[in-house]
Design a protein around this motif. Structure first.
Motif, short mmCIF file in Angstrom:
data_model
loop_
_atom_site.label_atom_id
_atom_site.label_comp_id
_atom_site.label_asym_id
_atom_site.label_seq_id
_atom_site.Cartn_x
_atom_site.Cartn_y
_atom_site.Cartn_z
N THR A 46 10.57 0.89 -4.97
CA THR A 46 10.90 -0.33 -4.22
C THR A 46 12.15 -0.16 -3.37
OG1 THR A 46 12.28 -1.35 -5.95
CG2 THR A 46 9.90 -1.67 -6.10
N LEU A 47 12.77 1.02 -3.42
CA LEU A 47 13.94 1.28 -2.59
C LEU A 47 13.63 2.25 -1.44
CD1 LEU A 47 16.74 1.73 -5.29
CD2 LEU A 47 16.04 -0.35 -4.10
N ILE A 48 12.35 2.57 -1.26
CA ILE A 48 11.95 3.47 -0.19
C ILE A 48 11.27 2.67 0.91
CG2 ILE A 48 10.55 5.48 0.40
CD1 ILE A 48 10.77 6.39 -2.47
N SER A 49 11.81 2.77 2.11
CA SER A 49 11.28 1.96 3.20
C SER A 49 11.51 2.65 4.54
CB SER A 49 11.94 0.57 3.19
OG SER A 49 11.39 -0.25 4.20
N TYR A 50 10.93 2.06 5.58
CA TYR A 50 11.12 2.55 6.94
C TYR A 50 12.23 1.76 7.64
CZ TYR A 50 6.68 5.12 6.74
OH TYR A 50 5.67 5.99 6.41
N ILE A 51 13.01 2.45 8.47
CA ILE A 51 13.94 1.79 9.38
C ILE A 51 13.76 2.41 10.76
CG2 ILE A 51 15.63 1.30 7.57
CD1 ILE A 51 17.37 3.55 8.79
N PRO A 52 14.12 1.68 11.83
CA PRO A 52 14.01 2.23 13.18
C PRO A 52 14.97 3.41 13.36
CG PRO A 52 14.22 -0.16 13.24
CD PRO A 52 14.51 0.27 11.84
N VAL B 43 11.63 5.82 10.38
CA VAL B 43 12.11 6.86 9.47
C VAL B 43 11.98 6.37 8.03
CG1 VAL B 43 14.00 8.40 8.87
CG2 VAL B 43 13.75 7.60 11.23
N LEU B 44 11.23 7.11 7.23
CA LEU B 44 11.05 6.77 5.82
C LEU B 44 12.18 7.35 4.99
CD1 LEU B 44 9.12 5.50 3.65
CD2 LEU B 44 8.12 7.78 3.42
N GLN C 6 0.83 -1.21 0.00
CA GLN C 6 0.00 0.00 0.00
C GLN C 6 0.86 1.26 0.00
OE1 GLN C 6 -3.22 -0.60 -0.59
NE2 GLN C 6 -2.45 -2.71 -0.48
N LEU C 7 2.00 1.22 0.72
CA LEU C 7 2.92 2.35 0.73
C LEU C 7 3.48 2.58 -0.68
CD1 LEU C 7 4.70 4.52 2.06
CD2 LEU C 7 6.34 2.69 2.60
N LEU C 8 3.88 1.52 -1.36
CA LEU C 8 4.42 1.64 -2.71
C LEU C 8 3.38 2.22 -3.67
CD1 LEU C 8 6.53 -1.60 -3.24
CD2 LEU C 8 7.28 0.66 -2.54
#
Length: 327
Positions: A253-259, A271-272, A158-160
């Motif tokens: 597909t290279l955009i994501s969240y990390i702690p 953090v996106l 859904q984010l993509l």
């Protein structure tokens, strides 16, 4: 070669999420010594699915091989989504083999992709949603996953889709917001002289490597400085239709969240951003070793002390051979 002052600088350069690994694709059945007719090949935290394609190609050339299936253990939902998208592109019979190769490498290697690749990616995401509801389809299975894991993948899908439909995927906005900020943090006060530093990284970090190739003699990889510079400076390792101007959209597909932690309160948060590699490059996956040993002579041919072909040429050749068998 670039000298890192802290471990944090090194991690920033290598990336926090491994979207691809930094070694050539291997044949997982090459040293097989078993009489079992059915095999399950477990690959732990691979970053990508390159070993599947190499194993499939080599098994198709053998007279007798066992039935095999791959199980990929990936924790990051986005890596699972990328694996699905890459597999579905490779198996898409509506695309010509050359179109599959271009789309595959554009999606797999590039931080910035071409408009046709983005349209194909959007269409494949709809198929992934159906596959999640049905626990899989003809080439991938989610049956062994927990409901929580499938929910995480669905949320990432859904984010993509939201990112694709938004205007935030523009080259200028996300380049400054995500990739350029990390590049500036890496080079610091030497940012304006980064091409000289990239040149040093190429000489001591790429050309100084020695690969064990089919002729038995060690050789440096056939990665050209031109394509390495384009990756480091522009985020484009594979130039769609051999023209960088086509790659104007940030790869969703290279955009994501990390702690992470908030700057002021230091409370935990997600953090996106773009958290992939900005140092090593993806060329080693398919662009440094020929799947067919007979291709070595041509793709490692030297003229005037320079390789005639580069990593992009060899990757195109390798994937063309695989996708022709899948067609």
């Amino acid at each position: 070669m670039y000298q890192f002052n802290t471990v944090q600088d090194f991690q920033n350069a290598m990336g926090f999420i491994k979207y691809y690994d930094h070694s050539p694709a291997i044949d997982c059945l090459s040293n097989l010594k078993t009489e079992n007719k059915d095999l399950t090949i477990l690959v732990l935290h691979p970053g990508d699915i390159r070993h599947f394609f190499s194993t499939f190609f080599h098994s198709a050339k053998k007279e007798s091989v066992p039935n095999f299936k791959f199980v990929f253990a990936m924790e990051e939902p986005l890596l699972i989504i990328r694996a699905y998208l890459l597999l579905s592109v490779a198996l898409d019979e509506e695309l010509k083999v050359s179109e599959r190769v271009e789309t595959f490498l554009d999606l797999f290697w590039n931080t910035y992709i071409a408009a046709p690749t983005l349209r194909i990616c959007e269409g494949k995401l709809k198929g992934l949603e159906d596959a999640l509801e049905k626990d899989g389809n003809g080439f991938i299975s989610f049956a062994k996953m927990k409901y929580k894991e499938k929910d995480d993948i669905f949320e990432s899908v859904q984010l993509l889709k939201k990112l694709i439909k938004s205007k935030e995927l523009g080259f200028e906005s996300l380049d400054v917001k995500y990739r350029e900020n990390r590049t500036r943090a890496l080079f610091k006060e030497r940012y304006d002289h980064r091409k000289n530093l990239i040149d040093a990284d190429y000489i001591w970090g790429i050309k100084d490597l020695k690969l064990n190739l089919p002729n038995g003699k060690p050789s440096s990889p056939c990665i050209s400085f031109r394509e390495y510079l384009c990756f480091r400076d522009k985020g484009v390792a594979y130039q769609f239709h051999a023209n960088f101007e086509n790659n104007k959209t940030f790869n969703p597909t290279l955009i994501s969240y990390i702690p992470g932690k908030q700057k002021k309160e230091r409370t935990k948060c997600e953090v996106l951003g773009f958290w992939g590699d900005i140092l090593q490059s993806p060329f080693f996956t398919f662009g440094t070793e020929p799947l067919d040993p007979l291709d070595f002579t041509e793709y490692y041919r030297v003229s005037n002390e320079q390789f005639v072909h580069d990593a992009q040429d060899l990757a195109t050749r390798n994937l063309t051979l695989v996708f022709q068998l899948l067609a």
